[in-house]
Scaffold this motif. Structure first.
Motif, PDB file in Angstrom:
ATOM      1  N   GLY A  34       0.816  -1.223   0.000  1.00  0.00           N
ATOM      2  CA  GLY A  34       0.000   0.000   0.000  1.00  0.00           C
ATOM      3  C   GLY A  34       0.838   1.256   0.000  1.00  0.00           C
ATOM      4  N   TYR A  35       1.915   1.253   0.795  1.00  0.00           N
ATOM      5  CA  TYR A  35       2.755   2.449   0.864  1.00  0.00           C
ATOM      6  C   TYR A  35       3.562   2.625  -0.419  1.00  0.00           C
ATOM      7  N   LEU A  36       4.143   1.542  -0.889  1.00  0.00           N
ATOM      8  CA  LEU A  36       4.988   1.617  -2.080  1.00  0.00           C
ATOM      9  C   LEU A  36       4.199   2.057  -3.310  1.00  0.00           C
ATOM     10  N   THR A  37       2.944   1.624  -3.403  1.00  0.00           N
ATOM     11  CA  THR A  37       2.114   1.994  -4.549  1.00  0.00           C
ATOM     12  C   THR A  37       1.349   3.295  -4.317  1.00  0.00           C
ATOM     13  N   ALA A  38       1.544   3.895  -3.139  1.00  0.00           N
ATOM     14  CA  ALA A  38       0.860   5.144  -2.767  1.00  0.00           C
ATOM     15  C   ALA A  38      -0.645   5.014  -2.934  1.00  0.00           C
ATOM     16  N   THR A  39      -1.185   3.894  -2.493  1.00  0.00           N
ATOM     17  CA  THR A  39      -2.609   3.631  -2.588  1.00  0.00           C
ATOM     18  C   THR A  39      -3.250   3.954  -1.245  1.00  0.00           C
ATOM     19  N   ALA A  40      -3.811   5.147  -1.153  1.00  0.00           N
ATOM     20  CA  ALA A  40      -4.333   5.652   0.116  1.00  0.00           C
ATOM     21  C   ALA A  40      -5.408   4.742   0.705  1.00  0.00           C
ATOM     22  N   TYR A  41      -6.266   4.197  -0.125  1.00  0.00           N
ATOM     23  CA  TYR A  41      -7.327   3.318   0.375  1.00  0.00           C
ATOM     24  C   TYR A  41      -6.715   2.091   1.041  1.00  0.00           C
ATOM     25  N   GLU A  42      -5.847   1.414   0.330  1.00  0.00           N
ATOM     26  CA  GLU A  42      -5.221   0.195   0.864  1.00  0.00           C
ATOM     27  C   GLU A  42      -4.423   0.508   2.128  1.00  0.00           C
ATOM     28  N   TRP A  43      -3.641   1.569   2.064  1.00  0.00           N
ATOM     29  CA  TRP A  43      -2.803   1.976   3.191  1.00  0.00           C
ATOM     30  C   TRP A  43      -3.657   2.260   4.425  1.00  0.00           C
ATOM     31  N   ASP A  71       6.126   0.108  14.240  1.00  0.00           N
ATOM     32  CA  ASP A  71       6.229  -0.677  13.001  1.00  0.00           C
ATOM     33  C   ASP A  71       5.853   0.181  11.797  1.00  0.00           C
ATOM     34  N   ILE A  72       4.750   0.909  11.906  1.00  0.00           N
ATOM     35  CA  ILE A  72       4.272   1.719  10.787  1.00  0.00           C
ATOM     36  C   ILE A  72       5.267   2.827  10.473  1.00  0.00           C
ATOM     37  N   ARG A  73       5.724   3.518  11.498  1.00  0.00           N
ATOM     38  CA  ARG A  73       6.691   4.602  11.277  1.00  0.00           C
ATOM     39  C   ARG A  73       8.011   4.062  10.717  1.00  0.00           C
ATOM     40  N   SER A  74       8.427   2.893  11.184  1.00  0.00           N
ATOM     41  CA  SER A  74       9.667   2.298  10.676  1.00  0.00           C
ATOM     42  C   SER A  74       9.505   1.820   9.240  1.00  0.00           C
ATOM     43  N   LEU A  75       8.321   1.289   8.894  1.00  0.00           N
ATOM     44  CA  LEU A  75       8.058   0.887   7.509  1.00  0.00           C
ATOM     45  C   LEU A  75       8.169   2.094   6.592  1.00  0.00           C
ATOM     46  N   ILE A  76       7.606   3.210   7.009  1.00  0.00           N
ATOM     47  CA  ILE A  76       7.709   4.436   6.212  1.00  0.00           C
ATOM     48  C   ILE A  76       9.175   4.826   6.050  1.00  0.00           C
ATOM     49  N   ALA A  77       9.933   4.800   7.138  1.00  0.00           N
ATOM     50  CA  ALA A  77      11.350   5.181   7.088  1.00  0.00           C
ATOM     51  C   ALA A  77      12.139   4.249   6.179  1.00  0.00           C
ATOM     52  N   VAL A  78      11.904   2.950   6.282  1.00  0.00           N
ATOM     53  CA  VAL A  78      12.607   1.980   5.427  1.00  0.00           C
ATOM     54  C   VAL A  78      12.278   2.251   3.960  1.00  0.00           C
ATOM     55  N   THR A  79      11.006   2.457   3.658  1.00  0.00           N
ATOM     56  CA  THR A  79      10.580   2.685   2.276  1.00  0.00           C
ATOM     57  C   THR A  79      11.172   3.968   1.717  1.00  0.00           C
ATOM     58  N   GLU A  80      11.281   4.974   2.558  1.00  0.00           N
ATOM     59  CA  GLU A  80      11.825   6.267   2.145  1.00  0.00           C
ATOM     60  C   GLU A  80      13.355   6.303   2.199  1.00  0.00           C
ATOM     61  N   GLY A  81      13.992   5.185   2.578  1.00  0.00           N
ATOM     62  CA  GLY A  81      15.450   5.144   2.660  1.00  0.00           C
ATOM     63  C   GLY A  81      16.009   5.925   3.828  1.00  0.00           C
ATOM     64  N   LYS A  82      15.200   6.101   4.885  1.00  0.00           N
ATOM     65  CA  LYS A  82      15.615   6.902   6.032  1.00  0.00           C
ATOM     66  C   LYS A  82      15.697   6.090   7.315  1.00  0.00           C
ATOM     67  N   GLU A 115      -2.604  10.570  10.317  1.00  0.00           N
ATOM     68  CA  GLU A 115      -1.590  10.117  11.288  1.00  0.00           C
ATOM     69  C   GLU A 115      -0.363   9.529  10.583  1.00  0.00           C
ATOM     70  N   TYR A 116      -0.579   8.824   9.498  1.00  0.00           N
ATOM     71  CA  TYR A 116       0.503   8.157   8.768  1.00  0.00           C
ATOM     72  C   TYR A 116       0.377   8.493   7.276  1.00  0.00           C
ATOM     73  N   PRO A 117       0.713   9.719   6.895  1.00  0.00           N
ATOM     74  CA  PRO A 117       0.519  10.130   5.504  1.00  0.00           C
ATOM     75  C   PRO A 117       1.440   9.383   4.535  1.00  0.00           C
ATOM     76  N   LEU A 118       0.947   9.243   3.332  1.00  0.00           N
ATOM     77  CA  LEU A 118       1.761   8.709   2.245  1.00  0.00           C
ATOM     78  C   LEU A 118       2.686   9.843   1.808  1.00  0.00           C
ATOM     79  N   GLY A 119       3.977   9.724   2.092  1.00  0.00           N
ATOM     80  CA  GLY A 119       4.881  10.842   1.890  1.00  0.00           C
ATOM     81  C   GLY A 119       5.618  10.855   0.580  1.00  0.00           C
ATOM     82  N   HIS A 120       5.343   9.917  -0.283  1.00  0.00           N
ATOM     83  CA  HIS A 120       6.052   9.887  -1.573  1.00  0.00           C
ATOM     84  C   HIS A 120       5.034   9.797  -2.695  1.00  0.00           C
ATOM     85  N   SER A 121       5.545   9.966  -3.898  1.00  0.00           N
ATOM     86  CA  SER A 121       4.630   9.873  -5.050  1.00  0.00           C
ATOM     87  C   SER A 121       4.893   8.617  -5.829  1.00  0.00           C
TER      88      SER A 121
END
Length: 185
Positions: free
Chosen positions: A66-75, A91-102, A179-185
């Protein structure tokens, strides 16, 4: 705005009313094809209630899709569902950080990283690397590896259905996006 009408149970034949026992917009749109919805719900039900993959790992994989595809509904839906199955705020915040390379905190175990890598690889390149497959095989049986690939593939299909039909997010799921926005496009 959805490309098909959102149906309610009173729009359906008596034998199809149970399809909207959970009247989320995705199901309400798919109810335009009752047999198609019935089949998709069968796989989705098995994933949630019959699959023997660790529920937290399953939800991390779905969230990664959901995060990688930026699919707000699924996410947004799986942030909520994931929390019901043991996914934590960290877990959610770390998943975002891992996906964003941070990722700098090392929150995830090696097993978690392998699950997330498998979801990223299958989503972006439609295959697992040999390294990721080997990492998964250190803790997953062959049956659970197949389950994981099915889960990731199914949710890649779901995000395409959501996008193809332009399914709207229900108001009750908007707080998860705030709370957990999709931060990439």
């Amino acid at each position: 705005m959805a490309r098909v009408p959102y149906l309610n149970d009173d729009d359906l034949a008596a034998d199809d009313k149970e399809l909207l026992a959970r009247p989320i917009n995705l199901f309400r749109a798919l109810a335009n094809s009752p047999e198609g919805l019935r089949r998709l719900q069968g796989v989705g039900g098995w994933i949630r209630f019959g699959c023997e993959l660790d529920p937290r790992h399953r939800e991390l994989a779905i969230l990664q899709v959901g995060y990688l595809t930026a699919t707000a509904y699924e996410w947004s839906h799986h942030v909520k569902i994931g929390q019901d199955f043991g996914v934590t705020e960290q877990d959610i915040r770390s998943l975002i950080a891992v996906t964003e390379g941070k990722d700098t905190g090392g929150h995830f175990s090696s097993e978690d990283h392998a699950i997330l890598a498998s979801a990223r690889e299958l989503t972006s390149s439609r295959a697992l690397t040999d390294d990721t497959a080997a990492a998964l095989k250190t803790f997953l049986s062959d049956a659970r590896l197949v389950d994981l690939v099915i889960v990731i593939s199914y949710y890649n299909s779901v995000v395409r259905v959501l996008g193809g039909l332009q399914i709207d997010i229900e108001d009750g799921y908007q707080p998860y996006l705030r709370e957990y926005p999709l931060g990439h496009s």
